[in-house]
Design a protein around this motif. Structure first.
Motif, PDB file in Angstrom:
ATOM      1  N   THR A   4       0.837  -1.203   0.000  1.00  0.00           N
ATOM      2  CA  THR A   4       0.000   0.000   0.000  1.00  0.00           C
ATOM      3  C   THR A   4       0.862   1.240   0.000  1.00  0.00           C
ATOM      4  O   THR A   4       1.925   1.271   0.630  1.00  0.00           O
ATOM      5  CB  THR A   4      -0.916   0.022   1.243  1.00  0.00           C
ATOM      6  OG1 THR A   4      -1.742  -1.138   1.242  1.00  0.00           O
ATOM      7  CG2 THR A   4      -1.796   1.264   1.267  1.00  0.00           C
ATOM      8  N   PRO A  27      -2.102  -4.327   5.680  1.00  0.00           N
ATOM      9  CA  PRO A  27      -1.222  -4.540   4.524  1.00  0.00           C
ATOM     10  C   PRO A  27       0.089  -5.162   4.978  1.00  0.00           C
ATOM     11  O   PRO A  27       0.530  -4.972   6.110  1.00  0.00           O
ATOM     12  CB  PRO A  27      -1.007  -3.125   3.989  1.00  0.00           C
ATOM     13  CG  PRO A  27      -1.168  -2.242   5.193  1.00  0.00           C
ATOM     14  CD  PRO A  27      -2.254  -2.895   6.005  1.00  0.00           C
ATOM     15  N   PRO A 254      -5.219   5.861   0.665  1.00  0.00           N
ATOM     16  CA  PRO A 254      -4.313   4.762   0.356  1.00  0.00           C
ATOM     17  C   PRO A 254      -4.702   4.044  -0.939  1.00  0.00           C
ATOM     18  O   PRO A 254      -5.873   4.003  -1.306  1.00  0.00           O
ATOM     19  CB  PRO A 254      -4.468   3.816   1.569  1.00  0.00           C
ATOM     20  CG  PRO A 254      -5.146   4.624   2.629  1.00  0.00           C
ATOM     21  CD  PRO A 254      -5.977   5.625   1.904  1.00  0.00           C
ATOM     22  N   THR A 256      -3.711   0.179  -2.778  1.00  0.00           N
ATOM     23  CA  THR A 256      -3.087  -1.112  -2.488  1.00  0.00           C
ATOM     24  C   THR A 256      -3.025  -1.982  -3.734  1.00  0.00           C
ATOM     25  O   THR A 256      -4.014  -2.099  -4.468  1.00  0.00           O
ATOM     26  CB  THR A 256      -3.878  -1.863  -1.404  1.00  0.00           C
ATOM     27  OG1 THR A 256      -3.864  -1.103  -0.185  1.00  0.00           O
ATOM     28  CG2 THR A 256      -3.286  -3.229  -1.134  1.00  0.00           C
TER      29      THR A 256
END
Length: 261
Positions: A4, A27, A254, A256
């Protein structure tokens, strides 16, 4: 493995959000940008308490990058090669082992904004991009899974902005900026989101001003660029848009990449 990237826009101000994200999303690797604090003042105890190792390059009040990893970080490099006089904390990389016995090299990048374009900040941005391209070329020669994650401060295409006309003349969207970004990709890197999702309107940043979030006037400037060895294992990408709706959020959310490593 989930990698991420997140510009937290002050790790101390956003610590509660960060710890909640680590708990809820967990993550394997989290690359942070714009820490806005020195390494000595990082909330290391809280992050380690959440189960993560920390490698960081801090700077008082500005910039700052970090890599948080569930597994130990090795071969950590602080600072982007190519300019020994550059004191801005904008680049860190490290190697993380995978459950399968392999490794993935990850970098957290906070590329310069570059505004105003008629001063020294824009040439610095372009020079930084040239240095990043040169270093990425060396890393790709290692032929290992590589993720160059970060806030690139680059809007790659008009469809990566809700209102492209509003960004004309801005350092994030100038033709020269976008050309430099394409040169980076041309080394053989893959834009993880576009490899999985070709739909317009995918944004990672909404300004605090002028109701940008409420009106969905966003831009996509946070990117995960993958080496061929990582791109071959790409299973999906998620933009965690809900983070922007929280109280006192970062202006970035974020993003990912899920890799079968």
């Amino acid at each position: 493995m989930r990698v991420t990237s997140w510009n937290v826009n002050s790790i101390r101000q956003r610590l509660d959000h960060l710890l909640a994200f680590l708990k809820d999303e967990a993550p394997d690797v989290l690359c942070l940008q714009e820490l806005k604090t020195t390494e000595e003042n990082l909330p290391v105890a809280e992050i380690e308490g959440a189960g993560y190792n920390v490698a960081a390059l801090g700077q008082k009040g500005f910039n700052g990058v970090a890599i948080l990893s569930k597994r130990p970080l090795e071969d950590v490099r602080k600072g982007l090669p190519g300019d020994d006089e550059d004191s801005q904390a904008r680049y860190i990389e490290g190697v993380v082992s995978t459950e399968g016995g392999g490794v993935v090299r990850v970098a957290s990048i906070y590329l310069p904004n570059g505004n105003p374009v008629d001063g020294p900040k824009y040439p610095y941005k372009l020079a930084f991009m040239d240095r990043l391209t040169a270093h990425a070329r060396e890393l790709l020669a290692l032929e290992e899974p590589l993720v160059l994650a970060g806030d690139y401060n680059v809007i790659p295409e008009p469809r990566d902005a809700a209102d492209p006309a509003a960004w004309e003349g801005d350092a994030l969207f100038l033709p020269q900026t976008r050309a430099k970004f394409r040169q980076l990709l041309a080394l053989g890197l893959t834009d993880a989101l576009r490899a999985c999702d070709d739909v317009d309107g995918r944004y990672t940043f909404w300004d605090y001003q002028a109701g940008a979030w409420q009106r969905n006037k966003g831009i996509r400037i946070d990117h995960l660029l993958l080496s061929p060895q990582a791109a071959d294992r790409l299973a999906g990408v998620t933009i965690h848009k809900s983070e922007r709706a929280k109280e006192k959020p970062s202006d970035h959310v974020p993003i990912t990449a899920r890799l079968d490593l």
